[in-house]
Design an enzyme around this catalytic site. Structure first.
Site, PDB file in Angstrom:
ATOM      1  CD  GLU A 146      -2.414  -1.040   2.942  1.00  0.00           C
ATOM      2  OE1 GLU A 146      -2.132  -0.314   3.743  1.00  0.00           O
ATOM      3  OE2 GLU A 146      -3.172  -2.127   3.264  1.00  0.00           O
ATOM      4  N   PRO A 147       1.875   1.381  -0.957  1.00  0.00           N
ATOM      5  CG  PRO A 147       2.892   1.476  -2.887  1.00  0.00           C
ATOM      6  CD  PRO A 147       1.727   0.854  -2.082  1.00  0.00           C
ATOM      7  NE  ARG A 207       4.904  15.397   4.951  1.00  0.00           N
ATOM      8  CZ  ARG A 207       6.227  15.338   5.419  1.00  0.00           C
ATOM      9  NH1 ARG A 207       7.018  16.194   4.860  1.00  0.00           N
ATOM     10  NH2 ARG A 207       6.636  14.374   6.026  1.00  0.00           N
ATOM     11  CE1 TYR A 251       2.470  14.599  10.845  1.00  0.00           C
ATOM     12  CE2 TYR A 251       3.129  15.361   8.638  1.00  0.00           C
ATOM     13  CZ  TYR A 251       2.197  14.644   9.546  1.00  0.00           C
ATOM     14  OH  TYR A 251       0.910  14.324   9.059  1.00  0.00           O
ATOM     15  CB  CYS A 301      -2.621  35.103  11.568  1.00  0.00           C
ATOM     16  SG  CYS A 301      -2.671  36.693  10.216  1.00  0.00           S
TER      17      CYS A 301
HETATM   18  N1  LLP Z   1      -1.610   2.066   4.377  1.00  0.00           N
HETATM   19  C1  LLP Z   1      -2.157   2.576   5.424  1.00  0.00           C
HETATM   20  C2  LLP Z   1      -3.095   1.950   6.211  1.00  0.00           C
HETATM   21  C3  LLP Z   1      -1.852   3.985   5.911  1.00  0.00           C
HETATM   22  O1  LLP Z   1      -2.061   4.659   6.999  1.00  0.00           O
HETATM   23  C4  LLP Z   1      -0.817   4.638   5.237  1.00  0.00           C
HETATM   24  C5  LLP Z   1      -0.265   6.158   5.585  1.00  0.00           C
HETATM   25  C6  LLP Z   1      -0.310   4.280   4.151  1.00  0.00           C
HETATM   26  C7  LLP Z   1      -0.708   2.959   3.355  1.00  0.00           C
HETATM   27  C8  LLP Z   1       0.575   4.913   3.128  1.00  0.00           C
HETATM   28  O2  LLP Z   1       1.758   5.076   3.931  1.00  0.00           O
HETATM   29  P1  LLP Z   1       3.067   5.926   3.121  1.00  0.00           P
HETATM   30  O3  LLP Z   1       3.702   4.750   1.928  1.00  0.00           O
HETATM   31  O4  LLP Z   1       2.799   7.063   2.114  1.00  0.00           O
HETATM   32  O5  LLP Z   1       4.064   6.164   4.010  1.00  0.00           O
HETATM   33  N2  LLP Z   1       0.774  12.886   6.855  1.00  0.00           N
HETATM   34  C9  LLP Z   1       1.948  12.150   6.926  1.00  0.00           C
HETATM   35  C10 LLP Z   1       1.884  10.955   6.592  1.00  0.00           C
HETATM   36  C11 LLP Z   1       0.801  10.210   7.246  1.00  0.00           C
HETATM   37  C12 LLP Z   1       0.654   8.649   6.686  1.00  0.00           C
HETATM   38  C13 LLP Z   1      -0.746   7.920   7.088  1.00  0.00           C
HETATM   39  N3  LLP Z   1      -0.944   6.702   6.770  1.00  0.00           N
HETATM   40  C14 LLP Z   1       3.235  13.125   6.400  1.00  0.00           C
HETATM   41  O6  LLP Z   1       2.988  13.937   5.584  1.00  0.00           O
HETATM   42  O7  LLP Z   1       4.230  12.719   6.754  1.00  0.00           O
END
Ligand code: LLP
Length: 423
Positions: free
Chosen positions: A281-282, A320, A324, A350
């Protein structure tokens, strides 16, 4: 000169290009702030996943939350991807973009009954279920539709992904998944529910992971569980190992997708599970480095303690850094003769938390266009209208071609759903 993360983004002479397009020209034509994505870069990021998994039963489900623009989803649908969704809104987007519902996986801790119903009716491939309570409700909803929901239980392997606490999801203290120790019992229960058909197991341990080892640790625990669950009489068809692979924002050196998957496959084969279908699930690793946020410099505000470079994109456009304290690269799209000085790049919102980069050496003048790098993931999808600011426009480029894939929001768009009180 190429920049961190993307071979598709490079200076040619003094100007920054994405594919064959000079970025500063885009702001002149389409305004600022502006998200720009490269279709080639997205497909190039997908290729190693598909390559590493070729010859095996597999499905790459792009995590829609990273960037949910219809044109982005369409790009991945046409490349054969499935989708990982977390809401009926994301399901609607996938369908509108031409995605195949039978390749959709529905994740998330808080699905509503209405969302469950819509997803069953659309024919999604599988629900990633995160609690016993959710599983029981899902069974009821499916049974009321004279149907069965295909289910994979998201197990929490209790491993530390070594990433920011807000984006780490596989630890006991996180709200996600079913505790490792309860998994076998929960699968036994699942097998007795009238509206549930068990098809798989899944885990997702976090995001922006830059090492292979947490994945291997999680895999070992998942394989232990698969063996125990099957020994308890519940067959498991697919294993979904989640997303989470990191990208280069500055000097991170995450494994490539081929390398990561190669190492996982070795372990899977060594433990005798090579026949199982694999799902990934990327999100970020497919789109993050394919996009930039362009923003115009409004004013320079040199000071004794801090010097500020005020730009027209703020935390509402790209959350972001504020949320974070994430580092995102920032460069000038035109390298002029000015000498570099150290600036805090801040937005117009603001809030003191409204910054995009701190202590950045930049040669910059008012009117220049800066590019915030690696902004293709979790940029636009997390944008808001705070301070009544319309969200940025989005463009897709491919070679010399440029498409507007989302118009800039106007002020009237922002309050069209609101009502004044009667006079
Ligand atoms: N599958 C599930 C169940 C997830 O919760 C997520 C991300 C993904 C796949 C995809 O993960 P990725 O490959 O994109 O790392 N807003 C944060 C990232 C939050 C990720 C949430 N879940 C940021 O900007 O760093």
């Amino acid at each position: 000169m190429t920049l961190p993360g993307s071979p598709f983004l490079a200076y040619r002479g003094p100007d920054l290009f994405l594919d064959e397009v000079r970025l500063s020209d885009l702001v002149r034509q389409h305004g600022s702030p502006l998200y720009v994505y490269s279709r080639r870069a997205m497909l190039a990021a997908l290729a190693p996943y598909q390559h590493a998994l070729s010859g095996r039963a597999h499905l790459v489900c792009y995590a829609v939350k990273a960037n949910s623009n219809l044109a982005v989803l369409q790009t991945f649908a046409q490349a054969g991807c499935g989708f990982d969704i977390v809401s009926s809104g994301e399901l609607a987007r996938v369908l509108a973009a031409g995605g195949d519902p039978s390749k959709v996986i529905f994740s998330g801790v808080g699905k509503t009954r209405a969302e469950m119903r819509e997803a069953i009716e659309a024919g999604v491939r599988c629900f990633n279920v995160e609690s016993t309570a959710e599983m029981e409700v899902l069974s009821e909803v499916a049974a009321s539709l004279q149907s069965k929901a295909r289910v994979s239980l998201r197990v929490n392997p209790d491993v530390d992904a070594g990433t920011h606490p807000y984006i780490s999801t596989g630890l006991k203290g996180n709200k996600f998944g079913i505790a490792h120790e309860l998994a076998v019992e929960t699968y036994r229960r699942a097998a007795t529910l009238p509206g549930i058909e068990v098809v798989g197991i899944d885990c997702h341990i976090g995001s922006q992971i830059t090492e292979v080892s947490p994945y291997l640790d999680a895999l070992d625990r998942v394989l232990d569980l698969v063996e125990a669950i099957e020994a308890a009489g519940v067959p498991i068809h697919h294993m979904d190992l989640g997303g989470g692979l990191g990208i280069t924002y500055t000097d991170e050196t995450p494994p490539t997708a081929d390398e990561l998957i190669g190492r996982l496959l070795e372990r899977i084969d060594a433990r005798g599970h090579g026949q199982r279908e694999l799902v990934f699930e990327p999100g970020r690793s497919l789109v993050g480095n394919a996009g930039v946020l362009l923003t115009e410099v409004l004013f320079l505000k040199p000071g004794e303690q801090k010097s500020f470079c005020v730009v027209d994109a703020g935390m509402n456009d790209l959350m972001r850094p504020a949320l974070y304290e994430a580092y995102m690269g920032i460069v000038n799209t035109h390298q002029g003769d000015t000498t570099a000085q150290v600036w805090d790049v801040v937005g117009p919102v603001c809030e003191s938390g409204d910054w995009l980069g701190r202590d950045r050496a930049l040669a910059v003048q008012a009117g220049d266009v800066l590019a915030v790098l690696s902004a293709g993931a979790y940029g636009m999808t997390m944008a808001s209208n705070y301070n009544t600011r319309g969200r940025a426009a989005e463009l897709m480029v491919d070679g010399h071609q440029v498409w507007v894939i989302r118009e800039r929001e106007t002020v009237t768009d922002l309050f069209k759903l609101e009502h004044r009180l009667p006079a």
